[in-house]
Scaffold this motif. Structure first.
Motif, PDB file in Angstrom:
ATOM      1  N   GLU A   1       0.994  -0.883  -0.572  1.00 56.30           N
ATOM      2  CA  GLU A   1       0.209   0.301   0.065  1.00 56.30           C
ATOM      3  C   GLU A   1       0.818   1.110   0.027  1.00 56.30           C
ATOM      4  OE1 GLU A   1      -2.454  -0.266   3.278  1.00 56.30           O
ATOM      5  OE2 GLU A   1      -3.611  -2.185   2.631  1.00 56.30           O
ATOM      6  N   GLU A   2       1.947   1.421   0.675  1.00 55.73           N
ATOM      7  CA  GLU A   2       2.876   2.466   1.047  1.00 55.73           C
ATOM      8  C   GLU A   2       2.832   2.591  -0.429  1.00 55.73           C
ATOM      9  OE1 GLU A   2       4.007   1.794   5.615  1.00 55.73           O
ATOM     10  OE2 GLU A   2       5.730   1.113   3.764  1.00 55.73           O
ATOM     11  N   MET A   3       4.072   1.487  -1.349  1.00 55.95           N
ATOM     12  CA  MET A   3       4.278   1.501  -2.720  1.00 55.95           C
ATOM     13  C   MET A   3       3.040   1.979  -3.565  1.00 55.95           C
ATOM     14  SD  MET A   3       8.219   1.185  -4.045  1.00 55.95           S
ATOM     15  CE  MET A   3       6.900   2.521  -5.610  1.00 55.95           C
ATOM     16  N   ALA A   4       2.523   2.091  -3.516  1.00 62.63           N
ATOM     17  CA  ALA A   4       1.294   2.369  -4.343  1.00 62.63           C
ATOM     18  C   ALA A   4       0.782   3.367  -3.930  1.00 62.63           C
ATOM     19  CB  ALA A   4       0.273   1.800  -3.747  1.00 62.63           C
ATOM     20  N   ARG A   5       1.099   4.073  -2.856  1.00 62.10           N
ATOM     21  CA  ARG A   5       0.847   5.434  -2.660  1.00 62.10           C
ATOM     22  C   ARG A   5       2.319   6.068  -3.131  1.00 62.10           C
ATOM     23  NH1 ARG A   5      -1.182   4.310   2.085  1.00 62.10           N
ATOM     24  NH2 ARG A   5       0.610   4.543   3.376  1.00 62.10           N
ATOM     25  N   ALA A   6       3.746   6.334  -2.883  1.00 59.13           N
ATOM     26  CA  ALA A   6       4.936   7.020  -3.461  1.00 59.13           C
ATOM     27  C   ALA A   6       4.008   6.764  -4.816  1.00 59.13           C
ATOM     28  CB  ALA A   6       6.061   5.905  -3.209  1.00 59.13           C
TER      29      ALA A   6
ATOM     30  N   ALA B   1      15.536  20.481  -8.626  1.00 62.86           N
ATOM     31  CA  ALA B   1      15.525  21.051  -7.152  1.00 62.86           C
ATOM     32  C   ALA B   1      13.760  21.561  -7.428  1.00 62.86           C
ATOM     33  CB  ALA B   1      16.054  21.981  -6.906  1.00 62.86           C
ATOM     34  N   ASP B   2      13.521  21.258  -8.148  1.00 64.78           N
ATOM     35  CA  ASP B   2      11.301  22.161  -8.597  1.00 64.78           C
ATOM     36  C   ASP B   2      10.734  20.821  -7.511  1.00 64.78           C
ATOM     37  OD1 ASP B   2      12.765  24.253  -8.700  1.00 64.78           O
ATOM     38  OD2 ASP B   2      11.875  24.507 -10.975  1.00 64.78           O
ATOM     39  N   HIS B   3      11.860  19.892  -8.081  1.00 63.30           N
ATOM     40  CA  HIS B   3      10.660  18.745  -7.897  1.00 63.30           C
ATOM     41  C   HIS B   3      10.898  18.028  -6.302  1.00 63.30           C
ATOM     42  CE1 HIS B   3       9.455  18.725 -11.898  1.00 63.30           C
ATOM     43  NE2 HIS B   3      10.344  19.351 -11.647  1.00 63.30           N
ATOM     44  N   PHE B   4      12.221  18.323  -4.964  1.00 65.85           N
ATOM     45  CA  PHE B   4      11.974  17.938  -3.951  1.00 65.85           C
ATOM     46  C   PHE B   4      10.847  17.886  -2.820  1.00 65.85           C
ATOM     47  CE2 PHE B   4      16.272  19.761  -3.812  1.00 65.85           C
ATOM     48  CZ  PHE B   4      17.509  18.461  -4.932  1.00 65.85           C
ATOM     49  N   GLU B   5      10.449  18.337  -3.242  1.00 66.09           N
ATOM     50  CA  GLU B   5       8.445  18.393  -2.156  1.00 66.09           C
ATOM     51  C   GLU B   5       8.006  17.252  -2.882  1.00 66.09           C
ATOM     52  OE1 GLU B   5       5.249  21.547  -0.938  1.00 66.09           O
ATOM     53  OE2 GLU B   5       6.460  21.810  -2.131  1.00 66.09           O
ATOM     54  N   VAL B   6       7.923  16.593  -3.978  1.00 64.06           N
ATOM     55  CA  VAL B   6       7.580  15.953  -4.177  1.00 64.06           C
ATOM     56  C   VAL B   6       8.196  14.335  -4.210  1.00 64.06           C
ATOM     57  CG1 VAL B   6       6.787  13.830  -6.497  1.00 64.06           C
ATOM     58  CG2 VAL B   6       6.742  16.863  -6.464  1.00 64.06           C
ATOM     59  N   ARG B   7       9.238  14.075  -4.391  1.00 61.61           N
ATOM     60  CA  ARG B   7      10.626  13.421  -3.662  1.00 61.61           C
ATOM     61  C   ARG B   7      10.416  13.210  -1.863  1.00 61.61           C
ATOM     62  NH1 ARG B   7      16.195  15.802  -2.206  1.00 61.61           N
ATOM     63  NH2 ARG B   7      14.502  16.473  -0.658  1.00 61.61           N
ATOM     64  N   ASP B   8      10.046  14.322  -0.884  1.00 60.72           N
ATOM     65  CA  ASP B   8       9.638  13.846  -0.116  1.00 60.72           C
ATOM     66  C   ASP B   8       8.835  13.187  -0.003  1.00 60.72           C
ATOM     67  OD1 ASP B   8      12.415  14.658   0.824  1.00 60.72           O
ATOM     68  OD2 ASP B   8      11.789  17.246   1.842  1.00 60.72           O
ATOM     69  N   ASP B   9       7.218  14.009  -0.099  1.00 61.21           N
ATOM     70  CA  ASP B   9       5.929  13.249  -0.326  1.00 61.21           C
ATOM     71  C   ASP B   9       5.858  12.453  -0.088  1.00 61.21           C
ATOM     72  OD1 ASP B   9       5.096  15.791   0.583  1.00 61.21           O
ATOM     73  OD2 ASP B   9       4.584  16.750  -1.338  1.00 61.21           O
TER      74      ASP B   9
END
Length: 297
Positions: free
Chosen positions: A74-79, A233-241
């Motif tokens: 489930e975690e993988m699906a969300r990521a 760098a513009d996608h670091f927030e997506v990475r962290d989510d």
């Protein structure tokens, strides 16, 4: 479906990882960047991560430990949804990270103990079906010496070579030739040092002081191997989510999130890779995993 959206008309990237959460801690911002630019990206996860410990104290509960397989799926699906990538399980069993002196034997039937040809076959099939132009995996040390990471490296290299061979794995579909193979490289001493100094200068506590103290002067920095730095760098927030989606593995109060995003964007706006195979002409250093492929297309 519009012509530009058909999978066979877009450039494609496949990232091969050992466990769920590895895709979010290694190269996630790069994948999010290419997805945002209209590329087709697939994450392949070799094992289910069943043997992973619960590393987030908030998730360390009996019902979580009893359902690790389902929860990690489930975690993988969300990521994957957060990153905007396709996802494919290879279905192998997590080998675990043996600890002790001497370490205990790996469990029978686990990913790391399977014959290489058997472990490689489903990845060859995945490559022939998805037809990636670029493949990203770990180096020969696995990024760190987890048996599944090392085996992930081995099967990725073997599949990259076998996917185009019509004699190899004939049951796995029509041959396909990936054009470039990269190793992803994560935290380097240079990056750690830059973040450490920025935190100290700002009067903040650095989680990297102990790591830097233990880093011997004779230990090579992976930056010496890097050929390609992708600005994302513009996608670091997506990475962290995506990282936080793996709630059993990622403590939101951990060092993963110690450096403010604005500091990261300023000091280290890239993710790093090592080009190890290329069937197209490219000039090093690169700033694009598709360098040389765009030009041919």
């Amino acid at each position: 479906m519009a012509e530009a959206e058909r999978p066979d008309t877009r450039l494609r990237l496949m990232a091969v990882h050992a466990h769920p959460d590895d895709e979010s801690s290694k190269g996630a911002a790069t994948m999010a960047k290419y997805v945002a630019e209209g590329y087709d990206v697939m994450v392949v996860t070799c094992t289910g991560g069943e043997a992973g410990s619960v590393l987030n104290p908030a998730m360390d509960r009996p019902e979580v430990r009893a359902n690790m397989t389902e929860i990690r799926r489930e975690e993988m699906a969300r990521a994957a949804k957060i990153l905007g990538v396709r996802h494919r399980w290879l279905g192998f069993v997590d080998s675990g990270l043996p600890e002790g002196d001497p370490p205990p034997p790996l469990p029978e039937g686990c990913f790391a103990l399977l014959p290489l040809a058997e472990a490689t076959a489903p990845l060859v099939q995945a490559m022939r079906e998805f037809r990636p132009h670029v493949v990203v995996t770990y180096d020969e040390n696995g990024g760190y010496p987890h048996p599944d990471h090392i085996r992930c490296h081995e099967v990725s290299v073997a599949a990259f070579d076998a996917a185009a061979d019509p004699v190899a794995y004939p049951e796995a579909g029509e041959p396909w030739q990936p054009l470039k193979l990269y190793y992803s490289h994560g935290f380097s001493r240079a990056k750690m040092q830059a973040f450490h100094e920025a935190l100290v200068d700002a009067g903040m506590e650095s989680p990297y002081a102990e790591w830097l103290e233990k880093w011997g002067e004779d230990k090579a920095d992976v930056m010496e191997r890097v050929t390609t730095r992708v600005e994302c760098a513009d996608h670091f927030e997506v990475r962290d989510d995506a990282l936080r989606a793996h709630a059993t593995q990622i403590d939101p109060n951990s060092r993963w999130f110690a450096v403010p995003l604005d500091v990261q964007r300023k000091l280290w706006p890239t993710e790093e890779y090592e080009l190890v195979r290329s069937l197209v002409d490219t000039t090093l250093p690169e700033d694009d995993l598709f360098a040389g492929i765009r030009e041919e297309g």
